[in-house]
Design a protein around this motif. Sequence first.
Motif, PDB file in Angstrom:
ATOM      1  N   UNK A  43      -5.963   2.255 -28.787  1.00  7.66           N
ATOM      2  CA  UNK A  43      -5.333   1.021 -29.235  1.00  7.66           C
ATOM      3  C   UNK A  43      -6.232  -0.177 -28.917  1.00  7.66           C
ATOM      4  N   UNK A  44      -6.801  -0.202 -27.720  1.00  7.40           N
ATOM      5  CA  UNK A  44      -7.694  -1.295 -27.327  1.00  7.40           C
ATOM      6  C   UNK A  44      -8.943  -1.304 -28.195  1.00  7.40           C
ATOM      7  N   UNK A  45      -9.496  -0.123 -28.492  1.00 15.67           N
ATOM      8  CA  UNK A  45     -10.687  -0.053 -29.353  1.00 15.67           C
ATOM      9  C   UNK A  45     -10.382  -0.576 -30.754  1.00 15.67           C
ATOM     10  N   UNK A  46      -9.214  -0.236 -31.281  1.00 15.49           N
ATOM     11  CA  UNK A  46      -8.829  -0.729 -32.612  1.00 15.49           C
ATOM     12  C   UNK A  46      -8.707  -2.251 -32.624  1.00 15.49           C
ATOM     13  N   UNK A  47      -8.128  -2.803 -31.576  1.00 13.91           N
ATOM     14  CA  UNK A  47      -7.978  -4.257 -31.498  1.00 13.91           C
ATOM     15  C   UNK A  47      -9.345  -4.916 -31.407  1.00 13.91           C
ATOM     16  N   UNK A  48     -10.237  -4.365 -30.586  1.00 13.88           N
ATOM     17  CA  UNK A  48     -11.584  -4.929 -30.459  1.00 13.88           C
ATOM     18  C   UNK A  48     -12.346  -4.842 -31.776  1.00 13.88           C
ATOM     19  N   UNK A  49     -12.222  -3.715 -32.472  1.00 16.80           N
ATOM     20  CA  UNK A  49     -12.907  -3.563 -33.757  1.00 16.80           C
ATOM     21  C   UNK A  49     -12.384  -4.592 -34.760  1.00 16.80           C
ATOM     22  N   UNK A  50     -11.078  -4.823 -34.751  1.00 19.16           N
ATOM     23  CA  UNK A  50     -10.491  -5.801 -35.666  1.00 19.16           C
ATOM     24  C   UNK A  50     -11.006  -7.197 -35.363  1.00 19.16           C
ATOM     25  N   UNK A  52     -13.854  -7.952 -33.813  1.00 24.27           N
ATOM     26  CA  UNK A  52     -15.284  -7.999 -34.106  1.00 24.27           C
ATOM     27  C   UNK A  52     -15.545  -8.098 -35.604  1.00 24.27           C
ATOM     28  N   UNK A  53     -14.639  -7.559 -36.404  1.00 26.53           N
ATOM     29  CA  UNK A  53     -14.801  -7.625 -37.855  1.00 26.53           C
ATOM     30  C   UNK A  53     -14.805  -9.077 -38.320  1.00 26.53           C
ATOM     31  N   UNK A  54     -13.955  -9.909 -37.704  1.00 27.15           N
ATOM     32  CA  UNK A  54     -13.910 -11.326 -38.069  1.00 27.15           C
ATOM     33  C   UNK A  54     -15.163 -12.064 -37.623  1.00 27.15           C
ATOM     34  N   UNK A  55     -15.782 -11.623 -36.542  1.00 21.77           N
ATOM     35  CA  UNK A  55     -16.978 -12.273 -36.026  1.00 21.77           C
ATOM     36  C   UNK A  55     -18.229 -11.879 -36.792  1.00 21.77           C
ATOM     37  N   UNK A  56     -18.181 -10.766 -37.499  1.00 21.83           N
ATOM     38  CA  UNK A  56     -19.358 -10.282 -38.219  1.00 21.83           C
ATOM     39  C   UNK A  56     -19.710 -11.264 -39.330  1.00 21.83           C
ATOM     40  N   UNK A  57     -21.012 -11.457 -39.574  1.00 16.88           N
ATOM     41  CA  UNK A  57     -21.409 -12.385 -40.633  1.00 16.88           C
ATOM     42  C   UNK A  57     -20.991 -11.847 -42.005  1.00 16.88           C
ATOM     43  N   UNK A  58     -20.705 -12.768 -42.905  1.00 16.21           N
ATOM     44  CA  UNK A  58     -20.312 -12.389 -44.254  1.00 16.21           C
ATOM     45  C   UNK A  58     -21.504 -11.745 -44.955  1.00 16.21           C
ATOM     46  N   UNK A  59     -21.261 -10.743 -45.778  1.00 18.95           N
ATOM     47  CA  UNK A  59     -22.384 -10.094 -46.462  1.00 18.95           C
ATOM     48  C   UNK A  59     -23.092 -11.076 -47.391  1.00 18.95           C
TER      49      UNK A  59
END
Length: 87
Positions: A43-50, A52-59
């Motif tokens: 659950x914690x990994x899923x939250x962190x991945x979510x 981090x997805x917002x922090x990732x630069x736009x393609x």
Amino acid sequence: MERRQAEARRQVHVFVSKDRRDGPYERREGEARRRERERERKKIENIRAFKDKDKAPAPAAPMITQKRLIYVGMVVLVLVVALFLIQ
């Protein structure tokens, strides 16, 4: 009054210390606790991945867009027609 024997007291003490050492999780089976910890970790990994997805630069925009592809196709078509007309 009856005196306690030393061995009987020691056995009670060992039982109590073993009970404290095992703890409540061991009494309700350690496997269930391990599964619960694994679920929490996922659950914690899923939250962190979510997050981090917002922090990732736009393609970046692709090099070949639909418009450019159409323009290149038109230029190639004009060149082919011109080559056939020259011959």
